[in-house]
Design an enzyme around this catalytic site. Structure first.
Site, PDB file in Angstrom:
ATOM      1  CG  LEU A   7      -1.714  -1.281   1.517  1.00 58.95           C
ATOM      2  CD1 LEU A   7      -2.724  -1.032   2.623  1.00 58.95           C
ATOM      3  CD2 LEU A   7      -2.386  -1.808   0.265  1.00 58.95           C
ATOM      4  CG  ASP A 102       8.782   1.891   1.970  1.00 60.16           C
ATOM      5  OD1 ASP A 102       9.158   2.128   3.145  1.00 60.16           O
ATOM      6  OD2 ASP A 102       8.654   2.794   1.116  1.00 60.16           O
TER       7      ASP A 102
END
Length: 253
Positions: A7, A102
């Site tokens: 996301l 991430d």
């Protein structure tokens, strides 16, 4: 089969991991007026496990949870969180939770290789992380990305005009292209400086791995060879699932 979700600030990227490896399935833009229609149109087989990496607003994670709860109510979901150590990877941060998930997952995927690496994620921001051959994270840097630089410059200097169609060149002959060229010069220069510094520190040249939506454009601007890996974060998610399963088994023994 495992279902993987990344996301980001602009899109929700979807991949799966099966016997053939990790492969991309789709990407949905958050602001698309038909987002829900696109979601319901996705042909997704029921997975064994689901893993999610979230770097955007929490309400988007909540929304995905609700959608998955309807579609796959019995499938376990694991939300990736940065850990100080996972497999071969050891994070450099004194407070590992401050490292974006991430970046953590990209490092986790790359740590499967025993090679000195420089990981460059090119999205809303450009992140640069150095990874030693033994899996030790050496730290990194964060640079405003392409759109952030554009917005900052045009907001601070209204006479600097940017428009679609501006191009990147060594010496631009119009303001919009001069801005575009300068931004890419700054981004490429940050990477090349990091490469030099890491090579001096480690006394060997690192493998440069680019990932993120703007990686293809950055690759074209670099004066040094680089490898593109569009699935680096997704492969990190798959490795995170495996590490969690291994930890669960060890705890139950």
């Amino acid at each position: 089969m495992d279902l993987l979700f990344d996301l980001g600030n602009t899109r929700m990227k979807i991949a799966c991991r099966d016997a053939t490896g990790v492969r991309a399935l789709d990407a949905l833009a958050w602001d698309a007026p038909d987002f829900l229609a696109q979601w319901h149109a996705l042909e997704l087989a029921t997975p064994e496990r689901i893993a999610i990496a979230n770097v955007t607003r929490s309400h988007r994670l909540d929304a995905l949870h609700a959608l998955l709860g309807v579609r796959f109510p019995t499938v376990p979901i694991r939300i990736a969180q940065t850990e100080a150590q996972c497999g071969r990877l050891h994070i450099a941060y004194a407070q590992p939770e401050k490292l974006g998930v991430d970046r953590f997952l990209a490092l986790l995927a790359a740590s499967q290789s025993t090679q000195l690496q420089l990981l460059v994620g090119v999205g809303t921001a450009m992140t640069i992380d150095a990874l030693a051959a033994d899996g030790q994270h050496l730290g990194g840097s964060i640079v405003p990305g392409l759109r952030l630089m554009r917005e900052a410059m045009t907001r601070a200097a209204p006479n600097v005009d940017w428009h679609a169609g501006a191009y990147c060149t060594d010496f631009a002959s119009d303001t919009a292209s001069a801005l575009e060229s300068g931004i890419w010069c700054a981004l490429a220069g940050s990477v090349e400086r990091s490469v030099l510094r890491l090579a001096m520190r480690a006394e060997s040249a690192p493998l440069i791995i680019l990932h993120g939506g703007d990686a293809p454009m950055l690759a074209a601007q670099l004066g040094t060879p680089a490898r593109r890996d569009a699935l680096l974060v997704m492969r990190g998610l798959a490795a995170y699932l495996d590490a969690g399963m291994a930890q669960s088994r060890a705890s139950s023994d």
